[in-house]
Design an enzyme around this catalytic site. Structure first.
Site, PDB file in Angstrom:
ATOM      1  N   GLU A 212       0.837  -1.305  -0.131  1.00  0.00           N
ATOM      2  CA  GLU A 212       0.028   0.052   0.086  1.00  0.00           C
ATOM      3  C   GLU A 212       0.934   1.324  -0.285  1.00  0.00           C
ATOM      4  O   GLU A 212       0.730   2.264   0.701  1.00  0.00           O
ATOM      5  CB  GLU A 212      -1.077   0.012   1.176  1.00  0.00           C
ATOM      6  CG  GLU A 212      -1.918  -1.252   1.272  1.00  0.00           C
ATOM      7  CD  GLU A 212      -3.062  -0.965   2.177  1.00  0.00           C
ATOM      8  OE1 GLU A 212      -4.113  -1.581   1.863  1.00  0.00           O
ATOM      9  OE2 GLU A 212      -2.617  -0.493   3.348  1.00  0.00           O
ATOM     10  N   TYR A 292     -11.635  -1.706   0.614  1.00  0.00           N
ATOM     11  CA  TYR A 292     -12.307  -1.354   1.871  1.00  0.00           C
ATOM     12  C   TYR A 292     -13.338  -0.560   1.953  1.00  0.00           C
ATOM     13  O   TYR A 292     -12.893   0.508   2.474  1.00  0.00           O
ATOM     14  CB  TYR A 292     -10.977  -1.156   2.840  1.00  0.00           C
ATOM     15  CG  TYR A 292      -9.968  -2.229   3.047  1.00  0.00           C
ATOM     16  CD1 TYR A 292     -10.425  -3.399   3.758  1.00  0.00           C
ATOM     17  CD2 TYR A 292      -8.766  -2.306   2.508  1.00  0.00           C
ATOM     18  CE1 TYR A 292      -9.501  -4.319   3.925  1.00  0.00           C
ATOM     19  CE2 TYR A 292      -7.944  -3.526   2.757  1.00  0.00           C
ATOM     20  CZ  TYR A 292      -8.461  -4.402   3.372  1.00  0.00           C
ATOM     21  OH  TYR A 292      -7.366  -5.629   3.394  1.00  0.00           O
ATOM     22  N   GLU A 332      -6.535  -7.299  -1.590  1.00  0.00           N
ATOM     23  CA  GLU A 332      -6.979  -7.273  -0.304  1.00  0.00           C
ATOM     24  C   GLU A 332      -8.376  -6.866  -0.335  1.00  0.00           C
ATOM     25  O   GLU A 332      -8.744  -5.934  -1.230  1.00  0.00           O
ATOM     26  CB  GLU A 332      -6.244  -6.220   0.247  1.00  0.00           C
ATOM     27  CG  GLU A 332      -4.822  -6.539   0.684  1.00  0.00           C
ATOM     28  CD  GLU A 332      -4.205  -5.707   1.889  1.00  0.00           C
ATOM     29  OE1 GLU A 332      -5.243  -4.898   2.677  1.00  0.00           O
ATOM     30  OE2 GLU A 332      -3.174  -5.303   1.959  1.00  0.00           O
ATOM     31  N   TRP A 374      -8.676 -10.687   2.611  1.00  0.00           N
ATOM     32  CA  TRP A 374      -8.010 -10.290   3.913  1.00  0.00           C
ATOM     33  C   TRP A 374      -9.014 -10.524   5.135  1.00  0.00           C
ATOM     34  O   TRP A 374      -9.990 -10.030   5.240  1.00  0.00           O
ATOM     35  CB  TRP A 374      -7.879  -8.744   3.761  1.00  0.00           C
ATOM     36  CG  TRP A 374      -7.072  -8.022   5.016  1.00  0.00           C
ATOM     37  CD1 TRP A 374      -7.323  -7.771   6.118  1.00  0.00           C
ATOM     38  CD2 TRP A 374      -5.685  -8.291   4.999  1.00  0.00           C
ATOM     39  NE1 TRP A 374      -6.289  -7.555   6.961  1.00  0.00           N
ATOM     40  CE2 TRP A 374      -5.143  -7.684   6.447  1.00  0.00           C
ATOM     41  CE3 TRP A 374      -4.503  -8.515   4.183  1.00  0.00           C
ATOM     42  CZ2 TRP A 374      -3.771  -7.377   6.609  1.00  0.00           C
ATOM     43  CZ3 TRP A 374      -3.285  -8.137   4.428  1.00  0.00           C
ATOM     44  CH2 TRP A 374      -2.981  -7.595   5.788  1.00  0.00           C
TER      45      TRP A 374
END
Length: 439
Positions: A212, A292, A332, A374
């Protein structure tokens, strides 16, 4: 799909799956045997093994090396590979760094703890192969956990360098040389358990430059772009066989203002990353994207998260096809059990959304090449849980969803030749299973 259809379909899948053994996991990759454990390569916008397509269903377990370094927890590495393999997961992303921290691999620049290399990273690579799991190895961290760029800056300051920001990691020539030395040490490592040099080992799927990366001190993206350009070519110069990816979250930057609408928030445009531009660098083989919604949009669970996930994925798959001509892996994705409004049903819906969006790409030979949950944890590791852990034995519905997607991916990988792709709509008894819209 009603219950009877579902049962019949799953039974058909079981009947068509290649044979398995407990030591090799539930799904053999393209019928790959012990003597044919070949490198993963890239052909256009798909991964291939032996010229057969290789779509990925995988997972993250970042702490494998740290657990392997301690005899009392080393067995957890075997457990997680065994359990992941049993539901058909074929790729694991994990850290190949621990810089200056507890149980450090790299104690100071270019100085390594041989015991950690031997007992930990060598073991992780060796054990992965036993379960036919390939590894994406990340080489450092944007974040402070396990050292990362902040530790490199501390090392630089200790030698008297005038450094003012952790982002100096990307630009200062001395810190670049520290990072390159770490790359060299890992790639040229001869595994003490297998006697195979890492850069020659097909167990390694790809090298990831950094977990990241962000460079908030330079929203233009130039500083990070320069670092990626330098490091991708450096890794390739040392290891032309393995694939390389950056480790990006997927945020759109200044070079693609028309794509900024897909970012989860306005801040994402300002973190110094630039999805399309970054991935056009020579030496980068495939794109990485993270998902996310609960971190980026709102912590409270909402149906809007599902809509975001779908549009976020579709935008990046389209870009990988239109501008990059490479595969994209959603490296992820997850949801935290600590989120307000969380329940396991929402997690299952989220995972299904990711898998279904990928299958829609796969059906037409698109760039959607796979995803990595993840994260998968074995039993007894709850104290490491950041909220995102999936313990398969405690999550039967989630395990079933993962297994079903693994089956779809495994059958496609083994049945179709490179020239076929989904686009040929090859007739077979499982056509309804592949194309059915309801999960």
């Amino acid at each position: 799909m009603d219950g009877d259809q579902w049962d019949t379909t799953v039974e058909e899948v079981d009947n068509h799956l290649p044979s398995s053994s407990s030591s090799q996991g539930a799904y053999e990759l393209n019928g790959v045997g012990e003597d044919e454990w070949q490198m993963v390569a890239r052909k256009g916008n798909q991964f291939v093994i032996n010229d057969q397509p290789f779509y990925v269903n995988g997972f993250n377990t970042y702490w494998l090396m740290v657990f392997a370094a301690d005899q009392s927890t080393r067995g957890k590495i075997t457990e997680v590979f065994q359990q992941a393999s049993s539901v058909g997961l074929t790729v694991c992303r994990t850290w190949a760094f621990n810089d200056g921290q507890w149980r450090a691999l790299q104690k100071s620049p270019g100085v390594y703890d041989e015991d950690v290399f031997k007992l930990a990273l060598d073991f992780v690579v060796s054990e992965a192969k036993k379960y036919k799991i390939r590894l994406i190895l990340s080489l450092t961290n944007n974040w402070d956990a396990y050292g990362g760029k902040a530790q490199y800056v501390k090392w630089g300051k200790a030698t008297g360098l005038n450094l003012t920001s952790d982002d100096d990691f990307f630009s200062h020539p001395t810190l670049r040389s520290y990072y390159k030395a770490h790359v060299k040490a890992v790639l040229n490592r001869v595994n003490t358990l297998t006697n195979i040099t890492y850069k020659d080992d097909p167990t390694i799927f790809a090298w990831e430059l950094m977990n990241e990366p962000r460079c908030t001190s330079d929203p233009s993206g130039d500083k990070l772009q320069s670092w990626i350009t330098d490091m991708a070519v450096y890794v390739k110069s040392m290891d032309a066989k393995h694939l390389v990816e950056i480790g990006l979250e997927g945020f759109y930057g200044p070079s693609a203002p028309d794509r900024a609408q897909f970012n989860p928030n306005s801040y994402a445009t300002q973190v110094g990353t630039d999805f399309i531009r970054n991935h056009q660098v020579l030496g980068v083989d495939f794109a990485s994207v993270h998902i996310y919604a609960d971190s980026w949009i709102s912590q409270t669970i909402s149906d809007s998260h599902i809509q975001f996930i779908k549009s976020w994925m579709e935008a990046h798959i389209e870009d990988a096809e239109r501008y990059l001509g490479m595969p994209v892996v959603f490296a992820e994705f997850g949801v935290s059990s600590k989120d307000p409004g969380y329940n396991s049903s929402f997690r299952d819906t989220m995972i299904n959304t990711v898998y279904k969006t990928l299958l829609n790409s796969t059906k037409r030979g698109g760039s959607g090449a796979g995803s990595l949950l993840w994260q998968i944890f074995p039993d007894g590791t709850d104290y490491m849980d950041d909220g995102y852990a999936i313990v398969l034995s405690k999550s039967p519905s989630t395990s079933n969803i993962i297994s079903l997607h693994s089956a779809r991916v495994a059958i496609f990988n083994s049945m179709c030749s490179w020239k076929c792709k989904w686009g040929c709509k090859k007739k077979n008894p499982l056509e309804a299973f592949f194309y059915h819209d309801d999960l």
